[in-house]
Design a protein around this motif. Structure first.
Motif, mmCIF file in Angstrom:
data_model
loop_
_atom_site.group_PDB
_atom_site.id
_atom_site.type_symbol
_atom_site.label_atom_id
_atom_site.label_comp_id
_atom_site.label_asym_id
_atom_site.label_seq_id
_atom_site.Cartn_x
_atom_site.Cartn_y
_atom_site.Cartn_z
ATOM 1 N N MET A 1 50.443 33.264 46.004
ATOM 2 C CA MET A 1 48.984 33.204 45.934
ATOM 3 C C MET A 1 48.516 33.076 44.469
ATOM 4 N N LYS A 2 47.556 32.180 44.247
ATOM 5 C CA LYS A 2 46.976 32.053 42.908
ATOM 6 C C LYS A 2 45.519 32.487 42.982
ATOM 7 N N MET A 3 45.116 33.369 42.089
ATOM 8 C CA MET A 3 43.719 33.795 42.138
ATOM 9 C C MET A 3 43.105 33.954 40.746
ATOM 10 N N CYS A 4 41.783 33.962 40.752
ATOM 11 C CA CYS A 4 41.055 34.135 39.497
ATOM 12 C C CYS A 4 40.103 35.317 39.642
ATOM 13 N N LEU A 5 40.120 36.177 38.650
ATOM 14 C CA LEU A 5 39.172 37.295 38.629
ATOM 15 C C LEU A 5 37.944 36.852 37.840
ATOM 16 N N PHE A 6 36.803 37.263 38.315
ATOM 17 C CA PHE A 6 35.559 36.899 37.633
ATOM 18 C C PHE A 6 34.737 38.169 37.445
ATOM 19 N N GLY A 7 34.869 38.754 36.274
ATOM 20 C CA GLY A 7 34.147 39.987 35.988
ATOM 21 C C GLY A 7 32.775 39.682 35.413
ATOM 22 N N GLY A 8 31.816 40.524 35.725
ATOM 23 C CA GLY A 8 30.480 40.306 35.171
ATOM 24 C C GLY A 8 29.543 41.431 35.529
ATOM 25 N N THR A 9 28.361 41.362 34.959
ATOM 26 C CA THR A 9 27.359 42.370 35.271
ATOM 27 C C THR A 9 26.592 41.960 36.532
ATOM 28 N N LYS B 1 46.969 43.526 39.172
ATOM 29 C CA LYS B 1 48.349 43.012 39.197
ATOM 30 C C LYS B 1 49.284 43.991 39.895
ATOM 31 N N ASN B 2 49.098 45.263 39.597
ATOM 32 C CA ASN B 2 49.914 46.297 40.231
ATOM 33 C C ASN B 2 49.702 46.343 41.728
ATOM 34 N N ASN B 3 48.419 46.350 42.117
ATOM 35 C CA ASN B 3 48.083 46.467 43.541
ATOM 36 C C ASN B 3 48.596 45.279 44.342
ATOM 37 N N LEU B 4 48.512 44.084 43.744
ATOM 38 C CA LEU B 4 48.869 42.876 44.502
ATOM 39 C C LEU B 4 50.265 42.369 44.164
ATOM 40 N N GLY B 5 50.923 43.035 43.247
ATOM 41 C CA GLY B 5 52.258 42.603 42.846
ATOM 42 C C GLY B 5 52.247 41.205 42.240
ATOM 43 N N MET B 6 51.253 40.915 41.416
ATOM 44 C CA MET B 6 51.120 39.564 40.857
ATOM 45 C C MET B 6 51.659 39.480 39.436
ATOM 46 N N GLY B 7 52.136 38.299 39.070
ATOM 47 C CA GLY B 7 52.586 38.049 37.698
ATOM 48 C C GLY B 7 51.512 37.311 36.921
ATOM 49 N N CYS B 8 51.780 37.117 35.641
ATOM 50 C CA CYS B 8 50.800 36.490 34.750
ATOM 51 C C CYS B 8 50.509 35.043 35.146
ATOM 52 N N ASP B 9 51.542 34.337 35.645
ATOM 53 C CA ASP B 9 51.380 32.896 35.907
ATOM 54 C C ASP B 9 50.374 32.588 37.001
ATOM 55 N N ASP B 10 50.197 33.497 37.933
ATOM 56 C CA ASP B 10 49.320 33.211 39.075
ATOM 57 C C ASP B 10 47.945 33.840 38.938
ATOM 58 N N LEU B 11 47.719 34.542 37.841
ATOM 59 C CA LEU B 11 46.452 35.255 37.717
ATOM 60 C C LEU B 11 45.607 34.714 36.560
ATOM 61 N N TYR B 12 44.407 34.313 36.894
ATOM 62 C CA TYR B 12 43.463 33.805 35.904
ATOM 63 C C TYR B 12 42.306 34.792 35.767
ATOM 64 N N PHE B 13 41.639 34.730 34.626
ATOM 65 C CA PHE B 13 40.414 35.521 34.441
ATOM 66 C C PHE B 13 39.376 34.584 33.848
ATOM 67 N N LEU B 14 38.252 34.458 34.536
ATOM 68 C CA LEU B 14 37.210 33.508 34.131
ATOM 69 C C LEU B 14 36.174 34.163 33.226
ATOM 70 N N ILE B 15 35.887 33.489 32.105
ATOM 71 C CA ILE B 15 34.774 33.944 31.253
ATOM 72 C C ILE B 15 33.928 32.742 30.852
ATOM 73 N N GLY B 16 32.662 32.979 30.571
ATOM 74 C CA GLY B 16 31.811 31.935 30.012
ATOM 75 C C GLY B 16 32.047 31.858 28.506
ATOM 76 N N SER B 17 31.635 30.747 27.896
ATOM 77 C CA SER B 17 31.930 30.558 26.469
ATOM 78 C C SER B 17 31.221 31.586 25.583
#
Ligand code: ATP
Length: 197
Positions: free
Chosen positions: A1-9, A93-109
């Motif tokens: 599974m590949k996923m992206c986290l999108f943190g924000g207010t 990452k711990n909860n889902l057992g994910m590695g760095c390659d499949d996990l993205y984090f989205l930020i605005g510029s």
């Protein structure tokens, strides 16, 4: 599974958030985008009053309901305290057992501009891949080369909308309909969220 986290207010969540999130999902062929509302965003802490988390969460729920690839992760709400991104990424990452390659984090510029002030920013870069969505008027000049080398820029639409602009428009009684979901508009009105004090 590949996923992206999108943190924000997400105060409030607006169409820019969702257009960018879906464009990134398509472009990287991701299975999921996880929206992570900050319980207590460190960079906004003390600057202005943030709308209570229950409202920000309710608005996010309205917007993510109809996209099967969108989900909300309440990890920062459950953790409480100041919401540090590095802790969130490690916990996911711990909860889902994910590695760095499949996990993205989205930020605005705009977040990239201040990224080096984020708590443990070097470690964030080691834990996942940072994807940057350019906002209008963004220029790479002024951002350190070492940081630019370590993040991913995608060719995405540049959307001229921010939560600040929407809050101001509500306060001034100006048109906001096309910036946000209709049901979010109704929610804001019903709960009188951004009225002039
Ligand atoms: P505010 O105006 O209150 O600072 P915001 O519109 O930037 O809010 P946030 O919830 O703080 O919204 O943003 C979460 C993330 O989404 C941040 O990384 C921000 O840079 C990014 N973001 C928000 N709006 C856009 C946009 N229109 N285009 C690209 N990225 C965006």
């Amino acid at each position: 599974m590949k996923m992206c986290l999108f943190g924000g207010t997400f105060d409030p969540p607006h169409n820019g958030h969702f257009i960018i999130a879906e464009a990134i999902r398509e472009s990287l062929d991701l299975n999921k985008i996880a929206f992570i509302p900050a319980y207590n965003p460190p960079h906004k802490y003390g600057q202005k009053e943030v709308t209570p988390i229950a409202h920000r969460l309710a608005m996010l729920e309205i917007c993510t309901r109809y996209n099967e690839h969108f989900e909300i992760n309440d990890i920062e709400i459950r953790r409480g305290g100041i919401s540090y991104t590095i802790e969130t990424i490690r916990e996911v990452k711990n909860n889902l057992g994910m590695g760095c390659d499949d996990l993205y984090f989205l930020i605005g510029s705009d977040s990239l501009v201040e990224f080096k002030s984020w708590y443990k920013w070097q470690e964030i870069l080691k834990e996942c891949k940072i994807v940057v969505a350019r906002r209008p008027r963004f220029e790479k000049e002024g951002i350190d080369a070492d940081l630019l080398e370590q993040v991913l820029f995608l060719n995405l639409p540049r959307i001229e909308v921010s939560s600040t602009e929407i809050r101001k428009r509500f306060e001034m009684g100006q048109m906001t309909r096309f910036y946000i979901n209709d049901a979010v508009f109704d929610y804001i009105q019903q709960h009188k969220l951004y009225e002039r004090k």
